[in-house]
Motif scaffolding. Sequence first.
Motif, PDB file in Angstrom:
ATOM      1  N   LEU A 243      28.607  77.746  44.660  1.00  0.00           N
ATOM      2  CA  LEU A 243      28.065  76.807  43.689  1.00  0.00           C
ATOM      3  C   LEU A 243      27.877  75.451  44.345  1.00  0.00           C
ATOM      4  O   LEU A 243      28.811  74.922  44.978  1.00  0.00           O
ATOM      5  CB  LEU A 243      29.013  76.670  42.496  1.00  0.00           C
ATOM      6  CG  LEU A 243      28.591  75.675  41.406  1.00  0.00           C
ATOM      7  CD1 LEU A 243      27.332  76.169  40.684  1.00  0.00           C
ATOM      8  CD2 LEU A 243      29.735  75.456  40.406  1.00  0.00           C
TER       9      LEU A 243
ATOM     10  N   ILE B  32      32.802  75.678  35.115  1.00  0.00           N
ATOM     11  CA  ILE B  32      31.830  76.764  35.130  1.00  0.00           C
ATOM     12  C   ILE B  32      32.291  77.854  34.169  1.00  0.00           C
ATOM     13  O   ILE B  32      33.501  78.112  34.040  1.00  0.00           O
ATOM     14  CB  ILE B  32      31.642  77.337  36.552  1.00  0.00           C
ATOM     15  CG1 ILE B  32      30.469  78.320  36.597  1.00  0.00           C
ATOM     16  CG2 ILE B  32      32.928  77.987  37.055  1.00  0.00           C
ATOM     17  CD1 ILE B  32      30.081  78.748  37.998  1.00  0.00           C
TER      18      ILE B  32
ATOM     19  N   SER C 203      30.362  71.425  46.932  1.00  0.00           N
ATOM     20  CA  SER C 203      30.160  72.865  46.759  1.00  0.00           C
ATOM     21  C   SER C 203      31.483  73.591  46.839  1.00  0.00           C
ATOM     22  O   SER C 203      32.483  73.058  47.344  1.00  0.00           O
ATOM     23  CB  SER C 203      29.189  73.413  47.807  1.00  0.00           C
ATOM     24  OG  SER C 203      29.748  73.386  49.104  1.00  0.00           O
TER      25      SER C 203
ATOM     26  N   VAL D 111      27.329  75.361  33.584  1.00  0.00           N
ATOM     27  CA  VAL D 111      28.040  74.421  34.447  1.00  0.00           C
ATOM     28  C   VAL D 111      28.084  73.071  33.730  1.00  0.00           C
ATOM     29  O   VAL D 111      27.055  72.589  33.238  1.00  0.00           O
ATOM     30  CB  VAL D 111      27.375  74.291  35.827  1.00  0.00           C
ATOM     31  CG1 VAL D 111      28.075  73.227  36.668  1.00  0.00           C
ATOM     32  CG2 VAL D 111      27.395  75.642  36.546  1.00  0.00           C
TER      33      VAL D 111
ATOM     34  N   TRP E 282      22.753  71.503  39.420  1.00  0.00           N
ATOM     35  CA  TRP E 282      23.586  72.500  40.088  1.00  0.00           C
ATOM     36  C   TRP E 282      22.763  73.746  40.421  1.00  0.00           C
ATOM     37  O   TRP E 282      21.779  74.051  39.754  1.00  0.00           O
ATOM     38  CB  TRP E 282      24.783  72.885  39.218  1.00  0.00           C
ATOM     39  CG  TRP E 282      24.394  73.435  37.856  1.00  0.00           C
ATOM     40  CD1 TRP E 282      24.176  72.715  36.711  1.00  0.00           C
ATOM     41  CD2 TRP E 282      24.162  74.813  37.514  1.00  0.00           C
ATOM     42  NE1 TRP E 282      23.820  73.552  35.670  1.00  0.00           N
ATOM     43  CE2 TRP E 282      23.805  74.853  36.136  1.00  0.00           C
ATOM     44  CE3 TRP E 282      24.217  76.012  38.214  1.00  0.00           C
ATOM     45  CZ2 TRP E 282      23.517  76.040  35.462  1.00  0.00           C
ATOM     46  CZ3 TRP E 282      23.926  77.203  37.557  1.00  0.00           C
ATOM     47  CH2 TRP E 282      23.587  77.206  36.195  1.00  0.00           C
TER      48      TRP E 282
ATOM     49  N   LEU F  99      23.596  77.861  41.728  1.00  0.00           N
ATOM     50  CA  LEU F  99      24.506  78.946  42.074  1.00  0.00           C
ATOM     51  C   LEU F  99      23.733  79.958  42.912  1.00  0.00           C
ATOM     52  O   LEU F  99      22.753  80.540  42.442  1.00  0.00           O
ATOM     53  CB  LEU F  99      25.041  79.592  40.795  1.00  0.00           C
ATOM     54  CG  LEU F  99      25.900  80.854  40.935  1.00  0.00           C
ATOM     55  CD1 LEU F  99      27.145  80.581  41.775  1.00  0.00           C
ATOM     56  CD2 LEU F  99      26.294  81.384  39.559  1.00  0.00           C
TER      57      LEU F  99
END
Length: 371
Positions: A115, A137, A167, A184, A202, A204
């Motif tokens: 992430l 999350i 991250s 998130v 964000w 992922l």
Amino acid sequence: MRNSAVHAVRRGLVCAFSCAALSAVLPAASAAAPPPAPRSEESARLPFKARFEAVQHGGVVRAANSSATGAAGTESANDGATIAYVDVDADPNTYNSSRAELRVPAGARVSWARLYWGGNLRVGEQKPPEDNGRVLIAEPGGQYKAVLADTTIGHRTADGADAFQASADVTELVRSSRSGLWTVAQVNVAMGRSAVGGWGGWTLVAAYEKADEPLRRLAVWDGFETLGPKNQELTVPLALGAHRVPVGADGHLGIVGYDGDRGTAGDYLAVETGRAKSVTRSVISDSANSADDVMNSSITESGTSRMERLPAHQNTLGYDSDVFDLRGALRHGADRFHIRLGSRKDAVWLGALFLQADLEQPRGLEAADAD
């Protein structure tokens, strides 16, 4: 805005934060008397390096969304825009939250996931950098869990901005979850108005294995670099080793960046594939990202916005997470691959790149398989 909720969240996550050395992903904790949250190491510049590399049958998927939006919803560029939070959940203890779909193919096994999150801390307000290294999350159908940065955070104050990216590895969480909408929250972005604007979001990224998919080279690079008129072009090389690019190879290249202004020309993405001194350069673009403005505040996949997101703003006001189609750019027989990204006018903060590219088997392996 609910800034008072920040303090509630700090209290609510204290147990998870005190266990940061054990895991980057932790269940959300109940309220308790908190010691100070651990602060991750920070650096103004992080050179791009490989974070994950594999040759396997499978691919790379991603989910992404912005954590900020325009208060009036009418601005085209984020410079001078009034920035507000995105907040889609029903939790009074979060001041920003957004959702996006991660599509892991049925029958696939997630082999790696990470992430990435970041934004600008200085807009109308100034956010504390102590909160850069943590977010919440929630997997599809799940509850919020604290995520702590597990590597050095990129954090640089320059040109009127106070920008960062952090991250964390979330492989086990993604592997044990199903496809669907991920949420998130609490990305440390500021709201208000400034000359350089605000941004945040964000992404992922997940690599997966699936036996009936083509053999592919998968790679993820990350860092924290600033591109612009005063900075050189960023080049990321990848050697394919014994493998070669087959005829009709398919591939995708993803990019995560910050403060790309829509309508400001001069930023470009190119790939070079070939062997030895014979290299072909291809400038990458699509219907949503022009060849002269690839960093244009968008979240797209091969020129479309087909990923399910909530909210699904077409203009993400300074946050880019785009996936480009590489068909036609992958040269048959190539054993090397270079990514080149630059910006002649716009100031862009680059955070991550991810690639999947079809490969043929190494020479001599076909005969061995036939035996």
